[in-house]
Write a protein that holds these residues in place. Sequence first.
Motif, PDB file in Angstrom:
ATOM      1  N   ASP A 106       0.834  -1.210   0.000  1.00  0.00           N
ATOM      2  CA  ASP A 106       0.000   0.000   0.000  1.00  0.00           C
ATOM      3  C   ASP A 106       0.866   1.257   0.000  1.00  0.00           C
ATOM      4  O   ASP A 106       0.580   2.229  -0.708  1.00  0.00           O
TER       5      ASP A 106
ATOM      6  N   LEU B 153       2.363   1.754  -3.430  1.00  0.00           N
ATOM      7  CA  LEU B 153       1.345   2.207  -4.373  1.00  0.00           C
ATOM      8  C   LEU B 153       1.028   3.683  -4.160  1.00  0.00           C
ATOM      9  O   LEU B 153       0.928   4.458  -5.125  1.00  0.00           O
TER      10      LEU B 153
ATOM     11  N   ARG C 133      -1.042  -2.897  -8.137  1.00  0.00           N
ATOM     12  CA  ARG C 133      -0.814  -3.348  -6.769  1.00  0.00           C
ATOM     13  C   ARG C 133      -0.313  -4.790  -6.751  1.00  0.00           C
ATOM     14  O   ARG C 133       0.610  -5.138  -6.010  1.00  0.00           O
TER      15      ARG C 133
END
Length: 433
Positions: A312, A315, A333
């Motif tokens: 996360d 990203l 992702r």
Amino acid sequence: MGKAKFAGFEEENRRNSVKVEIQETSQIVRQVEVSIPWADIAKDFGAHFQKYAKDLHIPGFRKGHVPRSIVQRQFGKKIQFDFFQDHFNKFYVEAIKQAMLEPVSEPKLLELSFEEGSDLNFTITVEVIPNFELPAYKDSFEISVPRYAIEDSDVEEALNKIAEQRAEMIDVEGLAEAGLTANYTELRPGEELGKAYQFEIGHSGEKRAAEEFIVGMQVGETKEVEIGGETVSLTLNSLKKKSIAEINDEFARSLGETVKDLADLKEQLRRQISSHWENEEAKARDLKIREYFINALADVEIPANLVEGYTDDMLTSMEQKYNYGLKGKAELRASLRPQALQELKWQLIKERIIDLEALEVKEEELDERIEEMLTGVESSQQESYRRYYQQKEAKNQIRFHYQEDKVMKHLFSYAKITPVDVNREQRLKGEYK
């Protein structure tokens, strides 16, 4: 004994009476069974029960005056579960401390057994950082690292690029063809003024819808063509070509006072190119060292929530840097997850090496590194740069890279390196990195 001392003694005695058993169900999962004697929680439970009963309203009884037996019969299980929920954090922290665990995930409740007057028993699972052994790298570990050969053609290519960058653009007559730079105007339906564009004909990466129509046109010529279902008027405004100077001593001296002649320029370029590829060799060496340790721990599991969290973060960073939209986010992702897993493994390996070898970056070392970084800054700007580098975020970045350098230097001292010669052709094809 004072009240504070007595309370501390009572708390310590209660902790000692809590029973905690741990089972290692996998590399990263620990099952924790906790048993808390009723005597340790009776007082708190009594207060919780009274608070619940005080606010209870049942027809036929005044609020807060419902007999305990009725409250127990109708609401006992709920009161017991609510008590467990309200006090779980305290029980959990105490159990984890006694078990000497450092969880990296939220606990999952597997089982709960509790009734008033009986011990409170519950079982949870938590994820932890895996325990692993480093490979015996101090006995020497082997890696292959590229050794890039610098050839005369590298220097010639650099010379040609400089000459092309300094080329003059001159107007030419004739027909538009590959290699020329075209300046043209597109006028679309409903527009009063067209839009001017410029591009090099036939240049890779600059292919335009209008290019096939521009080729063969003369300066000043206008033609109507169909582009994207619309009739567009194209006008060729000018054609230019690059006028590249001859590469000789005069050209070399035009680049600056530090260049004596063409031979001197070539030597300077060779040193610059060599320095660049030496840096690439160092990067490849560090990458090979990382790969050696990561591959040696291929079977070590990493908690899923850490991998997902790191993915996360990657990203988010890419979205902020490159302004990615939601389109293709799931695919992006998924492609980042393997890299996140490798990065996390390397971070764990580094931390283990830092702890074992006492390689922590000390504050005085960090300050010295900052002063080294300031040596290339003009004296009038050094203080503003120093203040910036001393800010928390900037300083943490410097610390991170310095720590990486210390670990790599330590590991490099034990590495047995086999150089692999890579010529220019192999280098350009990326056959060995």
